[in-house]
Design a protein around this motif. Structure first.
Motif, PDB file in Angstrom:
ATOM      1  N   ASP A  25      38.107  50.610  35.215  1.00 58.13           N
ATOM      2  CA  ASP A  25      38.207  49.896  36.143  1.00 58.13           C
ATOM      3  C   ASP A  25      38.995  48.694  36.028  1.00 58.13           C
ATOM      4  OD1 ASP A  25      35.822  51.324  37.222  1.00 58.13           O
ATOM      5  OD2 ASP A  25      34.317  49.895  36.259  1.00 58.13           O
ATOM      6  N   ARG A  26      39.212  48.198  34.933  1.00 57.54           N
ATOM      7  CA  ARG A  26      40.312  47.411  34.823  1.00 57.54           C
ATOM      8  C   ARG A  26      41.739  47.720  35.143  1.00 57.54           C
ATOM      9  NH1 ARG A  26      42.652  43.095  34.837  1.00 57.54           N
ATOM     10  NH2 ARG A  26      42.712  41.512  33.689  1.00 57.54           N
ATOM     11  N   SER A  59      32.385  41.609  35.627  1.00 58.39           N
ATOM     12  CA  SER A  59      32.779  40.410  34.790  1.00 58.39           C
ATOM     13  C   SER A  59      32.249  40.248  33.610  1.00 58.39           C
ATOM     14  CB  SER A  59      32.605  39.135  35.524  1.00 58.39           C
ATOM     15  OG  SER A  59      31.109  38.974  35.842  1.00 58.39           O
ATOM     16  N   GLY A 107      40.571  49.554  39.598  1.00 52.75           N
ATOM     17  CA  GLY A 107      39.648  48.793  40.290  1.00 52.75           C
ATOM     18  C   GLY A 107      38.833  49.802  40.925  1.00 52.75           C
ATOM     19  N   PRO A 108      38.199  49.459  42.220  1.00 52.87           N
ATOM     20  CA  PRO A 108      38.836  48.273  42.981  1.00 52.87           C
ATOM     21  C   PRO A 108      38.029  47.094  42.443  1.00 52.87           C
ATOM     22  CG  PRO A 108      36.922  49.543  44.202  1.00 52.87           C
ATOM     23  CD  PRO A 108      37.194  50.430  43.078  1.00 52.87           C
ATOM     24  N   VAL A 109      37.061  47.050  41.635  1.00 52.49           N
ATOM     25  CA  VAL A 109      36.416  46.102  41.054  1.00 52.49           C
ATOM     26  C   VAL A 109      36.020  46.248  39.400  1.00 52.49           C
ATOM     27  CG1 VAL A 109      35.598  45.162  43.169  1.00 52.49           C
ATOM     28  CG2 VAL A 109      34.060  46.508  41.690  1.00 52.49           C
ATOM     29  N   THR A 114      28.425  40.180  37.948  1.00 54.27           N
ATOM     30  CA  THR A 114      29.319  39.848  39.324  1.00 54.27           C
ATOM     31  C   THR A 114      30.598  40.626  39.069  1.00 54.27           C
ATOM     32  OG1 THR A 114      28.831  37.511  39.057  1.00 54.27           O
ATOM     33  CG2 THR A 114      30.787  37.947  40.199  1.00 54.27           C
ATOM     34  N   ASP A 115      31.111  41.213  40.302  1.00 51.92           N
ATOM     35  CA  ASP A 115      32.177  41.984  40.500  1.00 51.92           C
ATOM     36  C   ASP A 115      33.486  41.356  40.468  1.00 51.92           C
ATOM     37  OD1 ASP A 115      30.906  44.370  40.149  1.00 51.92           O
ATOM     38  OD2 ASP A 115      30.503  45.096  42.280  1.00 51.92           O
ATOM     39  N   VAL A 116      34.488  41.550  39.794  1.00 49.20           N
ATOM     40  CA  VAL A 116      35.743  40.843  40.173  1.00 49.20           C
ATOM     41  C   VAL A 116      36.918  41.985  40.724  1.00 49.20           C
ATOM     42  CG1 VAL A 116      37.669  39.744  38.850  1.00 49.20           C
ATOM     43  CG2 VAL A 116      35.412  39.390  38.210  1.00 49.20           C
ATOM     44  N   GLU A 117      37.362  41.471  41.613  1.00 53.78           N
ATOM     45  CA  GLU A 117      38.418  42.421  42.390  1.00 53.78           C
ATOM     46  C   GLU A 117      39.561  42.764  41.504  1.00 53.78           C
ATOM     47  OE1 GLU A 117      41.085  42.821  46.324  1.00 53.78           O
ATOM     48  OE2 GLU A 117      39.727  40.872  46.117  1.00 53.78           O
ATOM     49  N   VAL A 118      39.948  43.788  41.487  1.00 53.00           N
ATOM     50  CA  VAL A 118      41.068  44.543  40.767  1.00 53.00           C
ATOM     51  C   VAL A 118      42.194  44.893  41.449  1.00 53.00           C
ATOM     52  CG1 VAL A 118      41.863  46.091  38.957  1.00 53.00           C
ATOM     53  CG2 VAL A 118      39.683  44.646  38.498  1.00 53.00           C
ATOM     54  N   VAL A 119      43.543  44.355  41.130  1.00 56.27           N
ATOM     55  CA  VAL A 119      44.656  44.911  41.832  1.00 56.27           C
ATOM     56  C   VAL A 119      44.979  46.099  41.036  1.00 56.27           C
ATOM     57  CG1 VAL A 119      47.209  44.314  42.446  1.00 56.27           C
ATOM     58  CG2 VAL A 119      45.348  42.680  42.781  1.00 56.27           C
TER      59      VAL A 119
END
Length: 206
Positions: free
Chosen positions: A23-24, A32, A27-29, A36-41
């Motif tokens: 995921d890191r 955390s 993504g897309p998230v 909480t989902d954190v957006e990933v580029v």
């Protein structure tokens, strides 16, 4: 086959660590840690090849030759990973995200092969990803292969010395349960390193 009870927590840890790293990277998230989902580029080719300091070891075109203080390019294909036979350079070169991802993927693929596969593969049989997409896909393949090796292990296998014959570690002298633990810590610590490099890349120039 139902995994032996003492393998279950290690298998769950492996699944968690791999999914978090996947995921890191893509993504897309990513979670955390507090739900909480954190957006990933998604990882780009530029970031994959980023060398944050001079003298990095990385992955390179074979036609370009090894990088600073490296003497070989390990792996199969048009690209290879900087390396050197023992004794290794001191102090150790800083390794890029690409190098660490390639190292981790190779370890998973080879350990799976030397546990439930042909037991013949070497570093020179594992392709090195030329770009981010190839590298992420190869990691997925390696993680799936190693997980299949874990699911094939019964209680007797967990206690068997040399159940993994991986030739680049202590596997031939260790019981398999210890190797399972070791692979998890490799995934956890290299995954953390890769995540930190992603953070540093995102913050460069700020």
């Amino acid at each position: 086959m139902t995994p032996p009870p003492r393998l279950v927590p290690l298998l769950e840890q492996f699944d968690f660590a791999y999914q978090r790293l996947a995921d890191r990277l893509a993504g897309p998230v990513v979670d955390s840690g507090n739900g909480t989902d954190v957006e990933v580029v998604p990882l780009t080719d530029e970031e994959y090849h980023w060398e944050p300091v001079p003298g990095c070891w990385s992955v390179r075109r074979r036609t370009d030759g090894p990088g600073p203080r490296a003497t070989v390019l390990d792996g199969a294909g048009a690209w290879g990973r900087d390396g050197a036979p023992a004794p290794h350079p001191v102090p150790p070169p800083f390794t890029t995200l690409a190098w660490r991802l390639s190292h981790l993927t190779e370890m998973l693929i080879l350990r799976a092969d030397h546990t439930v596969g042909s037991r013949t593969l070497t570093r020179e049989d594992v392709p090195v990803g030329a770009d981010a997409a190839e590298a992420v896909a190869a990691l997925r393949t390696g993680a799936a292969a190693w997980r299949a090796a874990l699911l094939a292990a019964d209680d007797a296998a967990l206690d068997t010395v040399g159940h993994s014959g991986y030739p680049y570690g202590s596997d031939p002298e260790d019981v398999f349960l210890d190797i399972v633990w070791w692979v998890n810590q490799e995934l956890l610590h290299h995954g953390a390193e890769i995540a930190l490099l992603r953070d540093l890349y995102a913050a460069r120039g700020e």
